[in-house]
Motif scaffolding. Structure first.
Motif, short mmCIF file in Angstrom:
data_model
loop_
_atom_site.label_atom_id
_atom_site.label_comp_id
_atom_site.label_asym_id
_atom_site.label_seq_id
_atom_site.Cartn_x
_atom_site.Cartn_y
_atom_site.Cartn_z
N ARG A 118 0.84 -1.19 0.00
CA ARG A 118 0.00 0.00 0.00
C ARG A 118 0.87 1.24 0.00
O ARG A 118 1.93 1.29 0.64
N VAL A 119 0.39 2.28 -0.71
CA VAL A 119 1.02 3.59 -0.71
C VAL A 119 0.01 4.61 -0.19
O VAL A 119 -1.12 4.69 -0.69
N VAL A 120 0.42 5.37 0.83
CA VAL A 120 -0.39 6.48 1.34
C VAL A 120 0.27 7.76 0.85
O VAL A 120 1.46 8.00 1.09
N LEU A 121 -0.50 8.60 0.16
CA LEU A 121 0.01 9.84 -0.42
C LEU A 121 -0.62 11.03 0.29
O LEU A 121 -1.85 11.13 0.39
N THR A 122 0.22 11.94 0.78
CA THR A 122 -0.28 13.17 1.38
C THR A 122 -0.54 14.17 0.27
O THR A 122 0.39 14.70 -0.34
N SER A 123 -1.81 14.43 0.01
CA SER A 123 -2.20 15.47 -0.95
C SER A 123 -2.54 16.72 -0.14
O SER A 123 -1.85 17.03 0.84
N SER A 124 -3.57 17.44 -0.52
CA SER A 124 -3.88 18.69 0.16
C SER A 124 -5.33 19.07 -0.10
O SER A 124 -5.91 18.71 -1.14
N PHE A 125 -5.90 19.83 0.84
CA PHE A 125 -7.23 20.39 0.60
C PHE A 125 -7.20 21.28 -0.64
O PHE A 125 -8.23 21.49 -1.28
N GLY A 126 -6.02 21.78 -0.96
CA GLY A 126 -5.87 22.57 -2.18
C GLY A 126 -6.19 21.79 -3.44
O GLY A 126 -6.47 22.38 -4.49
N ALA A 127 -6.15 20.46 -3.37
CA ALA A 127 -6.53 19.61 -4.51
C ALA A 127 -8.03 19.34 -4.53
O ALA A 127 -8.53 18.70 -5.46
N VAL A 128 -8.74 19.84 -3.52
CA VAL A 128 -10.19 19.61 -3.39
C VAL A 128 -10.99 20.87 -3.70
O VAL A 128 -12.02 20.82 -4.37
N TYR A 165 0.94 26.24 -6.00
CA TYR A 165 1.09 25.13 -5.05
C TYR A 165 -0.13 24.22 -5.10
O TYR A 165 0.00 22.99 -5.16
N ARG A 166 -1.33 24.81 -5.06
CA ARG A 166 -2.54 23.98 -5.13
C ARG A 166 -2.57 23.18 -6.43
O ARG A 166 -2.97 22.02 -6.45
N GLY A 167 -2.13 23.81 -7.51
CA GLY A 167 -2.08 23.10 -8.78
C GLY A 167 -1.11 21.94 -8.74
O GLY A 167 -1.39 20.85 -9.24
N SER A 168 0.04 22.14 -8.09
CA SER A 168 1.03 21.06 -8.01
C SER A 168 0.46 19.87 -7.24
O SER A 168 0.68 18.72 -7.63
N LYS A 169 -0.25 20.13 -6.16
CA LYS A 169 -0.83 19.05 -5.36
C LYS A 169 -1.96 18.35 -6.12
O LYS A 169 -2.10 17.12 -6.08
N THR A 170 -2.77 19.13 -6.81
CA THR A 170 -3.89 18.57 -7.58
C THR A 170 -3.38 17.65 -8.68
O THR A 170 -3.81 16.49 -8.80
N ILE A 171 -2.45 18.16 -9.47
CA ILE A 171 -1.97 17.40 -10.64
C ILE A 171 -1.17 16.18 -10.20
O ILE A 171 -1.27 15.10 -10.80
N ALA A 172 -0.40 16.31 -9.13
CA ALA A 172 0.38 15.17 -8.63
C ALA A 172 -0.55 14.07 -8.11
O ALA A 172 -0.33 12.88 -8.36
N GLU A 173 -1.61 14.46 -7.40
CA GLU A 173 -2.54 13.44 -6.91
C GLU A 173 -3.29 12.77 -8.06
O GLU A 173 -3.48 11.54 -8.07
N GLN A 174 -3.70 13.56 -9.04
CA GLN A 174 -4.37 12.97 -10.20
C GLN A 174 -3.44 12.01 -10.93
O GLN A 174 -3.89 10.96 -11.42
N GLU A 175 -2.16 12.34 -10.99
CA GLU A 175 -1.17 11.46 -11.60
C GLU A 175 -1.12 10.12 -10.85
O GLU A 175 -0.99 9.06 -11.47
N ALA A 176 -1.22 10.17 -9.53
CA ALA A 176 -1.17 8.94 -8.73
C ALA A 176 -2.37 8.04 -9.03
O ALA A 176 -2.22 6.83 -9.24
#
Length: 335
Positions: A118-128, A165-176
């Protein structure tokens, strides 16, 4: 899930250090990823009783292909917290967005070639959140919500540092999530999207420079003087770093969490006015230093907490008062 050996990235940061301490306290072996040998040495020196359970793996550049391949050897769980959070950069794409995306890719690609479960990824409310949504419109944010920002909007020179920053977290989480959907690896994914993260550091800070962005705002309230305006408070969502660390561990260990996205926030709202009042009441030595002002709680904007309550029933969230007092007890003598 019963992880025995966990890789933690961003291990010396605010959230990462509490995650590492939590894992060690549960008897779980940790391989901590860091860039700075000095920080790693200080971290190890503060935990001599865990010398046999804790080791460091050094990585200079997340953009290096295969950078995590050796780090995942013998690992069965990953908590990926590391991501650039710096607003004073020259190039949003090069300094924020691409490193966040490449970091996620590198971790997941290495995990797919390993025995990780399992992988747990810390994203952000900025991605929400959707910053374009009219603030007066009632809304309940949930894990189904995504920030609609595009790569081009986040990377534009006209973007604010916060949007980048919010964009970086959003796009990185979507990539995951895209990686898991397309590659169908042997591990499953959990993502966490916390809002403001407050609370004491796992290692007592030696200066204000050691504070994360959220805690620096509390410090600003404590030190800017009564004539200074309170920091803006667009949303009233927050979480104590110690509670967030426990949610990271449970996300790794609890089978029902696999494949889910969570927005972990405390049940109690916060404002910087509340922080100011707590500081003034509890710390008489701060008289004449604490900022003051009036901030309303936005009662028409909420987060759906039911998934967190259902899947993390044993987490007893700290009050904002407890968090502020614990933090200020640690930093009130700094300058």
């Amino acid at each position: 899930m019963g992880a025995n050996y966990v890789l933690v990235t961003g291990a010396t940061g605010l959230v990462g250090s509490h995650v590492v301490d939590n894992l060690l306290g549960k008897g779980i072996k940790v391989r901590a990823v860091a860039r700075s040998k000095r920080k790693a040495d200080l971290f190890l020196a503060a935990r001599p009783e865990f010398a046999s359970q804790l080791e460091f793996f050094f990585i200079d550049d997340l953009n290096t292909p295969g950078v995590f391949d050796d780090a995942v050897k013998d690992i069965d769980g990953i908590i990926h917290i590391a991501s650039p959070l710096k607003y004073d950069v020259d190039d949003y794409e090069k300094d924020l967005i691409l490193p966040a995306i490449q970091g996620v890719r590198s971790v997941l690609e290495a995990a797919a070639r390993s025995a990780v479960k399992r992988v747990v990824l810390t994203s952000s409310f900025g991605a929400v959140l959707d910053m374009a949504r009219e603030e007066s419109i009632p809304w309940v944010y949930s894990s189904k919500d995504w920030n609609p920002i595009t790569f081009e909007e986040a990377a534009a020179p006209t973007a604010t540092p916060q949007d980048a920053y919010r964009g970086s977290k959003t796009i990185a989480e979507q990539e995951a999530w895209k990686f898991v959907e397309e590659k169908k690896p042997q591990f499953d994914l959990v993502t966490l999207c916390p809002s403001m993260v407050f609370g004491p550091l796992a290692n007592a800070p030696s200066s204000i420079r050691d504070l994360n962005e959220s805690n620096r705002l509390l410090w600003k309230v404590a030190s800017s003087g009564p004539s200074a305006a309170l920091p803006p408070c667009r949303f009233n969502f927050w979480i104590d770093v110690r509670d967030l660390a426990e949610i990271h561990i449970q996300s790794l260990e609890n089978k029902p969490c696999g494949g889910k996205r969570y927005v972990p926030v405390a049940p109690e709202p916060f404002t910087y006015q509340m922080a100011s009042e707590i500081m003034s009441e509890v710390f008489p030595s701060l008289q004449g230093k604490v900022s003051s002002g009036v901030q309303d709680v936005k009662t028409h904007i909420h987060v759906d907490r039911e998934p967190v309550k259902e899947d993390f029933p044993t987490v007893k969230f700290r009050t904002f008062r407890e968090t502020v007092v614990d933090f200020m007890n640690q930093v009130s003598n700094l300058s």
